[in-house]
Design a protein around this motif. Sequence first.
Motif, PDB file in Angstrom:
ATOM      1  N   ALA A 112      44.726  45.224  38.059  1.00  0.00           N
ATOM      2  CA  ALA A 112      45.830  44.526  38.734  1.00  0.00           C
ATOM      3  C   ALA A 112      45.323  43.415  39.645  1.00  0.00           C
ATOM      4  CB  ALA A 112      46.667  45.520  39.528  1.00  0.00           C
ATOM      5  N   GLY A 113      44.143  43.585  40.225  1.00  0.00           N
ATOM      6  CA  GLY A 113      43.595  42.547  41.101  1.00  0.00           C
ATOM      7  C   GLY A 113      42.885  41.482  40.295  1.00  0.00           C
ATOM      8  N   ASP A 114      42.797  40.293  40.857  1.00  0.00           N
ATOM      9  CA  ASP A 114      42.080  39.214  40.182  1.00  0.00           C
ATOM     10  C   ASP A 114      40.581  39.480  40.185  1.00  0.00           C
ATOM     11  OD1 ASP A 114      44.305  37.735  39.539  1.00  0.00           O
ATOM     12  OD2 ASP A 114      44.239  36.530  41.360  1.00  0.00           O
ATOM     13  N   ASP A 115      39.926  38.938  39.188  1.00  0.00           N
ATOM     14  CA  ASP A 115      38.471  38.970  39.089  1.00  0.00           C
ATOM     15  C   ASP A 115      37.882  40.380  39.059  1.00  0.00           C
ATOM     16  OD1 ASP A 115      38.394  36.168  39.079  1.00  0.00           O
ATOM     17  OD2 ASP A 115      38.347  36.092  41.268  1.00  0.00           O
ATOM     18  N   ARG A 116      38.598  41.324  38.472  1.00  0.00           N
ATOM     19  CA  ARG A 116      38.105  42.704  38.374  1.00  0.00           C
ATOM     20  C   ARG A 116      38.427  43.263  37.000  1.00  0.00           C
ATOM     21  NH1 ARG A 116      36.967  46.045  42.812  1.00  0.00           N
ATOM     22  NH2 ARG A 116      38.113  47.768  41.937  1.00  0.00           N
ATOM     23  N   MET A 117      37.516  44.120  36.538  1.00  0.00           N
ATOM     24  CA  MET A 117      37.743  44.857  35.288  1.00  0.00           C
ATOM     25  C   MET A 117      37.374  46.310  35.527  1.00  0.00           C
ATOM     26  SD  MET A 117      36.536  42.357  32.210  1.00  0.00           S
ATOM     27  CE  MET A 117      37.659  43.107  31.019  1.00  0.00           C
TER      28      MET A 117
END
Length: 189
Positions: free
Chosen positions: A160-165
């Motif tokens: 859900a957050g940017d720049d995260r997997m």
Amino acid sequence: MTSSSSHPRIAGTRLLRLGAAALLAATLGACVSSPGSGKNDPLPVKSRQEALDWAEQLTAHLSQVAGIQINDEPAQQVFTSCVGRNGESATDGRFTLDFAVHSNVPNAGHNEVVRKVREVLTNEGLKITDYQEAPPTKATAILTARHPNSQYVVDVSSTAGDDRMVLGITTPCLMPPSGSPSSAPTATS
């Protein structure tokens, strides 16, 4: 005929891929004691610690294949009791493990990560059950794969957050070794 030493980058890449494939093959088969084909086959036997160690090894390997680094934050690990199709449960300690780690990956790199992991998992015989690349404006890359024999599931997806997997593993129902304590399921994150 060209020697491999005349192309060190190509030879190194091939060796790296062969080594990665061998490691993945060894870890992928580690989840099962013997592959079964029917609902009454014995469950694979693993202690909770063995299942946790296996999930950690597999997610570390997948992060290496994808060229990403697992964050320092604690892994999410949830052990739950196995529940049958009609809600039945046993008191013998059988369990499943949901394990997940996160990685900071720029949104623009999410598609490359799922492509790399898809290639490795497909080459190792896993069946891709869900695959979606992210459109340029959103980080929504998804890869879900299932091992055909042991039925464990691999999930690599944008969060859900940017720049995260997230890299996740879900085990099939596992039976603890006989004689091991069958403590109640625990959830830690």
